[in-house]
Design a protein around this motif. Structure first.
Motif, mmCIF file in Angstrom:
data_model
loop_
_atom_site.group_PDB
_atom_site.id
_atom_site.type_symbol
_atom_site.label_atom_id
_atom_site.label_comp_id
_atom_site.label_asym_id
_atom_site.label_seq_id
_atom_site.Cartn_x
_atom_site.Cartn_y
_atom_site.Cartn_z
ATOM 1 N N GLU A 234 4.329 -5.507 0.432
ATOM 2 C CA GLU A 234 2.883 -5.705 0.433
ATOM 3 C C GLU A 234 2.367 -5.336 -0.955
ATOM 4 N N ARG B 283 0.700 -11.739 -2.914
ATOM 5 C CA ARG B 283 0.117 -10.610 -2.192
ATOM 6 C C ARG B 283 1.114 -9.926 -1.252
ATOM 7 N N LYS B 284 1.690 -10.686 -0.341
ATOM 8 C CA LYS B 284 2.635 -10.130 0.637
ATOM 9 C C LYS B 284 3.831 -11.073 0.714
ATOM 10 N N GLU C 135 8.015 -11.831 1.887
ATOM 11 C CA GLU C 135 9.169 -11.528 2.742
ATOM 12 C C GLU C 135 10.421 -12.000 2.024
ATOM 13 N N ARG D 294 9.675 -15.787 0.526
ATOM 14 C CA ARG D 294 8.483 -16.561 0.844
ATOM 15 C C ARG D 294 7.246 -15.676 0.937
ATOM 16 N N GLU D 295 6.128 -16.327 0.708
ATOM 17 C CA GLU D 295 4.823 -15.713 0.915
ATOM 18 C C GLU D 295 4.150 -16.540 1.994
ATOM 19 N N GLY D 296 3.931 -15.931 3.153
ATOM 20 C CA GLY D 296 3.430 -16.697 4.290
ATOM 21 C C GLY D 296 4.443 -17.774 4.646
ATOM 22 N N TYR D 297 3.976 -19.024 4.697
ATOM 23 C CA TYR D 297 4.876 -20.138 4.992
ATOM 24 C C TYR D 297 5.376 -20.834 3.734
ATOM 25 N N THR D 298 4.961 -20.352 2.581
ATOM 26 C CA THR D 298 5.364 -20.963 1.322
ATOM 27 C C THR D 298 6.669 -20.345 0.827
ATOM 28 N N THR E 10 9.860 -6.610 3.658
ATOM 29 C CA THR E 10 8.499 -7.037 3.363
ATOM 30 C C THR E 10 7.929 -6.177 2.244
#
Length: 177
Positions: free
Chosen positions: A81, A9-10, A12, A118-122, A79
């Motif tokens: 999105e 989805r989002k 970085e 990464r996506e979030g913390y993953t 980023t």
């Protein structure tokens, strides 16, 4: 994929490197993202986002830009999105370009480079550009979707030799599987 899979989805994408040694010209790496239409996923990009541009809809942003690697942590951060990207886009390719001023440079001359996606913390992928040391640029991520389905991620760092301007035209070309 099942109905519960939301896909990517989002995201970085971050690049880091250390400053050039004393007396050497600064090293400048730039993140570049290109979007491709669903009906022409390997043709010309619909638009390209880099250090002096932005996506028309604000879904791809360059949050941090360094010209010399003198930052804390990651020096360039972008980023994407993807969940907000218009349905007419079916592919996004992200690359890293080494600015070629005042002389040609390849990844072998970049001090301590690193990549994190990464996506979030993953963390989806990390790399040190060791597989493309002779390249002047490299694609680092590909995001694809079928129709209005969820976005998927294809990792892999693929080198490019040549002028940075030529890279944006070549970065979306189909690669042999």
């Amino acid at each position: 994929m099942n109905g519960l899979n939301k896909g990517i989805r989002k995201v970085e994408i971050a690049v880091r490197w250390d400053p050039s040694p004393a007396g050497r010209p600064p090293t400048d790496l730039d993140l570049v993202a290109a979007t491709y239409l669903t009906d022409d996923p390997h043709g010309d990009p619909a638009y390209v986002v880099h250090f002096d541009s932005r996506s028309p809809d604000g879904t791809i942003t360059l949050n941090r830009d360094s010209k010399d690697g003198q930052g804390f942590g990651y020096d360039e951060v972008m980023t994407l999105e993807l969940d907000r990207l218009d349905g007419r886009y079916g592919r996004v390719v992200v690359g890293v370009v080494i600015q070629q001023q005042p002389a040609e440079r390849t990844f072998v001359s970049v001090v301590n480079p690193g990549l994190r996606i990464r996506e979030g913390y993953t963390v989806l992928a990390e790399d040190d550009f060791g597989g493309v040391l002779g390249a002047t640029a490299a694609t680092v991520a590909e995001f694809v979707r079928d129709g209005s389905g969820p976005w998927g991620f294809r990792s892999g760092v693929h080198g490019f030799q040549g002028d940075p301007a030529g890279f944006t035209g070549a970065m979306g070309a189909a690669r042999p599987s």
